[in-house]
Write a protein that holds these residues in place. Structure first.
Motif, PDB file in Angstrom:
ATOM      1  N   UNK A 113       0.799  -1.201  -0.048  1.00  0.00           N
ATOM      2  CA  UNK A 113      -0.101   0.032   0.044  1.00  0.00           C
ATOM      3  C   UNK A 113       0.786   1.365  -0.031  1.00  0.00           C
ATOM      4  N   UNK A 114       1.904   1.306   0.650  1.00  0.00           N
ATOM      5  CA  UNK A 114       2.903   2.551   0.986  1.00  0.00           C
ATOM      6  C   UNK A 114       3.617   2.592  -0.283  1.00  0.00           C
ATOM      7  N   UNK A 115       4.373   1.400  -0.650  1.00  0.00           N
ATOM      8  CA  UNK A 115       5.382   1.432  -1.818  1.00  0.00           C
ATOM      9  C   UNK A 115       4.657   1.867  -3.193  1.00  0.00           C
ATOM     10  N   UNK A 116       3.666   0.925  -3.275  1.00  0.00           N
ATOM     11  CA  UNK A 116       2.660   1.466  -4.541  1.00  0.00           C
ATOM     12  C   UNK A 116       2.033   2.915  -4.656  1.00  0.00           C
ATOM     13  N   UNK A 117       1.323   2.959  -3.267  1.00  0.00           N
ATOM     14  CA  UNK A 117       0.376   4.274  -3.214  1.00  0.00           C
ATOM     15  C   UNK A 117       1.242   5.398  -2.986  1.00  0.00           C
ATOM     16  N   UNK A 118       2.433   5.376  -2.397  1.00  0.00           N
ATOM     17  CA  UNK A 118       3.093   6.596  -1.953  1.00  0.00           C
ATOM     18  C   UNK A 118       4.683   6.806  -2.515  1.00  0.00           C
ATOM     19  N   UNK A 119       5.170   5.712  -2.423  1.00  0.00           N
ATOM     20  CA  UNK A 119       6.657   5.605  -2.951  1.00  0.00           C
ATOM     21  C   UNK A 119       6.760   5.777  -4.321  1.00  0.00           C
ATOM     22  N   UNK A 134      -4.878   8.634  -8.649  1.00  0.00           N
ATOM     23  CA  UNK A 134      -4.946   8.180  -7.320  1.00  0.00           C
ATOM     24  C   UNK A 134      -5.226   6.674  -7.071  1.00  0.00           C
ATOM     25  N   UNK A 135      -5.776   6.012  -8.121  1.00  0.00           N
ATOM     26  CA  UNK A 135      -6.261   4.729  -7.915  1.00  0.00           C
ATOM     27  C   UNK A 135      -5.107   3.648  -8.235  1.00  0.00           C
ATOM     28  N   UNK A 136      -4.044   4.329  -8.441  1.00  0.00           N
ATOM     29  CA  UNK A 136      -2.859   3.582  -9.078  1.00  0.00           C
ATOM     30  C   UNK A 136      -2.317   2.565  -7.959  1.00  0.00           C
ATOM     31  N   UNK A 137      -2.661   2.547  -6.779  1.00  0.00           N
ATOM     32  CA  UNK A 137      -2.516   1.608  -5.581  1.00  0.00           C
ATOM     33  C   UNK A 137      -2.970   0.321  -5.660  1.00  0.00           C
ATOM     34  N   UNK A 138      -4.237   0.603  -6.272  1.00  0.00           N
ATOM     35  CA  UNK A 138      -5.270  -0.652  -6.223  1.00  0.00           C
ATOM     36  C   UNK A 138      -4.568  -1.737  -7.104  1.00  0.00           C
ATOM     37  N   UNK A 143      -1.264  -6.897  -7.568  1.00  0.00           N
ATOM     38  CA  UNK A 143       0.003  -7.401  -8.338  1.00  0.00           C
ATOM     39  C   UNK A 143       1.070  -8.113  -6.768  1.00  0.00           C
ATOM     40  N   UNK A 144       0.920  -7.130  -5.997  1.00  0.00           N
ATOM     41  CA  UNK A 144       1.988  -7.402  -4.873  1.00  0.00           C
ATOM     42  C   UNK A 144       1.381  -8.618  -3.939  1.00  0.00           C
ATOM     43  N   UNK A 145       0.098  -8.951  -4.023  1.00  0.00           N
ATOM     44  CA  UNK A 145      -0.591  -9.981  -3.376  1.00  0.00           C
ATOM     45  C   UNK A 145      -0.685 -11.060  -3.975  1.00  0.00           C
ATOM     46  N   UNK A 146      -1.230 -11.038  -5.164  1.00  0.00           N
ATOM     47  CA  UNK A 146      -1.483 -12.229  -5.876  1.00  0.00           C
ATOM     48  C   UNK A 146      -0.730 -13.056  -6.898  1.00  0.00           C
ATOM     49  N   UNK A 147       0.371 -12.158  -7.507  1.00  0.00           N
ATOM     50  CA  UNK A 147       1.613 -12.757  -8.079  1.00  0.00           C
ATOM     51  C   UNK A 147       2.242 -13.616  -7.098  1.00  0.00           C
ATOM     52  N   UNK A 148       2.645 -12.965  -5.722  1.00  0.00           N
ATOM     53  CA  UNK A 148       3.251 -13.871  -4.737  1.00  0.00           C
ATOM     54  C   UNK A 148       2.634 -15.183  -4.275  1.00  0.00           C
ATOM     55  N   UNK A 386     -14.137  10.210  -4.945  1.00  0.00           N
ATOM     56  CA  UNK A 386     -13.087  11.048  -4.925  1.00  0.00           C
ATOM     57  C   UNK A 386     -11.779  10.444  -5.011  1.00  0.00           C
ATOM     58  N   UNK A 387     -11.644   9.419  -4.184  1.00  0.00           N
ATOM     59  CA  UNK A 387     -10.382   8.727  -4.139  1.00  0.00           C
ATOM     60  C   UNK A 387     -10.019   7.826  -5.237  1.00  0.00           C
ATOM     61  N   UNK A 388     -11.098   7.718  -6.383  1.00  0.00           N
ATOM     62  CA  UNK A 388     -10.583   7.090  -7.259  1.00  0.00           C
ATOM     63  C   UNK A 388     -10.539   7.986  -8.502  1.00  0.00           C
ATOM     64  N   UNK A 389     -11.002   9.119  -8.334  1.00  0.00           N
ATOM     65  CA  UNK A 389     -10.857  10.157  -9.374  1.00  0.00           C
ATOM     66  C   UNK A 389      -9.924  11.173  -9.412  1.00  0.00           C
ATOM     67  N   UNK A 390      -9.514  11.398  -8.316  1.00  0.00           N
ATOM     68  CA  UNK A 390      -8.393  12.315  -8.122  1.00  0.00           C
ATOM     69  C   UNK A 390      -7.094  12.052  -8.442  1.00  0.00           C
ATOM     70  N   UNK A 391      -5.819  12.542  -8.400  1.00  0.00           N
ATOM     71  CA  UNK A 391      -4.527  12.064  -8.695  1.00  0.00           C
ATOM     72  C   UNK A 391      -3.690  11.951  -7.420  1.00  0.00           C
TER      73      UNK A 391
END
Length: 527
Positions: A113-119, A134-138, A143-148, A386-391
């Motif tokens: 969540x932090x690496x993908x959504x913030x870093x 803003x939705x890029x973290x989803x 990816x980081x859960x289901x591929x592993x 808003x969380x899905x439509x902003x940047x």
């Protein structure tokens, strides 16, 4: 046919010492810790951040003693669950099983969540001026859960092969990067390890109860950076010999602890010990989000910044592989003992992995990340739409995802610390019950220190970090602490329910498999 031959078993003999060590390092994810946990700790401790990581490392060194002495007597897929069952009995073992899965799942949810959504957004914005939705973290969470999870289901061999390269490269890269920054820094000083040397930051530390309070809150994150320690323990049935777990436990924490303390020091002195308020209060949110990457960039250019960023992304992936795999194996062991529904004990006919338990862990990690994040978006004034439509340029997005990381990390800390409380108590109880005779003053002192002194000291250090996460009240750490206590009470209640209404099944907790007690292993214990 014996009872031990009838219970579901994982494939033995497919993991060696290096493989177990790779699992150990991957589960602790030092590169992720550098960009996430060191950042979070620095926001509270400033120049004392290296001290926070040194103390956490010392605490985990003491935990090496605890796990070493427990691992000498139990080896199975249950890991900690089996250790506690062997020493304290079925109810505490049941509680530890649920706590272990709690902190593995919440940590798995927190890091991507932090690496993908913030870093990731901060890195692309700071160096390339790219703004992401803003939705890029989803999708990154998925990816980081289901591929592993998929890799874990495909079998332990491909998992370990992947982790061997990734983990050993990761710690080597960090050690070299940190050494270069330290060598170039004009601000090297040992006063970062003295909590009373920073009067210039007194006003900043005051809301946390002074430097010791700020240090305590920072240790919430420095100790949680070791959340995957003991990651090799659930491989107890798949190693070539249980002694490989002992070697991995001893070596893994020494390597990761040294690297994390080095990186915390490098980032602190690299920016400048007397100028850290300009870092944590920087008007550019990209800088406050990824100070480690920015410092590497200052000394090594884009190569250093990009290198740490890519290694951190790889670390998040490796961490998810190891953590979810371990949690799945503990659930598998608990189901095999009929503590939880036996469906979780199903083994894939081709890959010989606990695929149902792993799928459940993947679902739990996904739901934990998504649910917590959207709750934090709401707290920060953003509706789901808003969380899905902003940047990612919207500051509330970063605040929400940072709160998500801290909330899940604090829950992970609670699970980890409470588990290690019980592990330390297990060592004290087990060796008190064994009534071993030790000849000579030296052996008697070693017995007292190793089996009573070190576990008690480690419990005290971990307890201080736990206290600091509760008091004084801080958002989102305090709500996370309350949620953790509710979970703990529910786990104890379930254990008591089993004791009252299913006592026959409860007696099997953590004891269906113990390789140390099986023919061919017992005779080789000391080899």
């Amino acid at each position: 046919m014996s009872h031990q031959e009838e219970v579901p078993r994982l494939k033995k003999g497919v993991v060696d010492t290096i493989g177990a060590l790779a699992e150990e390092i991957a589960a602790m994810a030092p590169a992720c810790d550098t960009v996430a946990f060191i950042t979070a700790a620095m926001a509270y401790a400033l120049a004392l951040t290296p001290l926070a990581f040194l103390l956490a490392t010392l605490a985990m060194y003491l935990e090496v003693n605890t796990l070493y002495h427990l691992a000498k007597r139990h080896s199975s897929a249950g890991g900690y669950y089996g250790y506690v069952a062997n020493a304290l009995g079925p109810v505490p073992a049941t509680v530890v099983g649920f706590l272990y899965v709690l902190y593995q799942v919440t940590s798995t949810s927190a890091i991507p969540t932090y690496v993908g959504g913030a870093i990731l957004p901060a890195f692309l914005d700071y160096y390339f001026h790219i703004i992401l939705p803003a939705w890029i973290w989803i999708p990154l969470i998925l990816l980081f859960v289901w591929v592993p999870i998929t890799l874990a289901i495909l079998g332990i061999r491909p998992q370990i092969t992947t982790l061997k390269f990734a983990s050993l490269f990761e710690v080597s890269f960090l050690a070299i990067l940190g050494a270069i920054v330290i060598a170039k820094s004009p601000d090297n000083t040992l006063t970062v390890f003295n909590p009373f040397a920073w009067g210039q930051y007194a006003k900043y530390f005051a809301p946390y109860g002074g430097p010791s309070g700020a240090l305590g809150v920072a240790m919430v994150f420095s100790i949680t950076s070791f959340i995957g320690y003991g990651g090799s323990a659930p491989l107890g049935e798949e190693v070539k010999h249980p002694k490989h777990i002992l070697r991995a436990l001893l070596t893994g924490v020494f390597i990761v602890g040294a690297v994390l303390t080095e990186m915390a020091y490098a980032i602190t002195v690299g920016w400048g010990t007397n100028n850290l308020l300009s870092l944590v209060n920087n008007p550019n949110p990209d800088v406050t989000t990824m100070p480690g990457i920015v410092v590497m960039g200052l000394y090594l250019g884009l190569f250093g910044a990009l290198g740490l960023f890519l290694v951190a992304m790889n670390s998040a992936f490796s961490d998810a592989v190891a953590m979810q795999s371990n949690a799945g194996r503990v659930y598998f062991a608990m189901a095999r003992d009929k503590i939880i529904p036996k469906t979780f004990a199903k083994i894939h006919p081709k890959y010989i992995t606990p695929y149902i338990a792993l799928l459940f862990i993947g679902i739990a990690s996904t739901v934990g990340a998504l649910g917590t994040a959207f709750a934090m978006f709401y707290v920060n004034g953003l509706s789901p739409i808003q969380a899905l439509t902003t940047t990612t340029a919207n500051g509330n997005v970063l605040n929400a995802l940072s709160d998500t990381f801290e909330f899940l990390t604090t829950i992970a800390l609670f699970g980890m610390v409470l588990t290690h409380f019980l592990l330390n108590t297990s060592v004290i109880t087990l060796y008190s019950r064994l009534k071993e005779k030790h000849i000579g003053l030296k052996n008697t002192l070693l017995h007292t220190i190793q089996h009573y002194g070190f576990p008690a000291i480690a419990t005290g250090i971990l307890g201080y970090a736990l206290y600091a996460s509760i008091w004084p009240p801080v958002f989102p750490e305090t709500p996370a602490a309350i949620a953790s206590i509710v979970y703990l009470v529910a786990s104890i209640g379930y254990g008591i329910y089993l004791k009252l209404y299913k006592p026959n099944e409860l007696t099997k907790a953590g004891k269906s498999v113990n390789l140390w007690a099986e023919p061919g292993e017992e005779s080789n214990r000391q080899k």
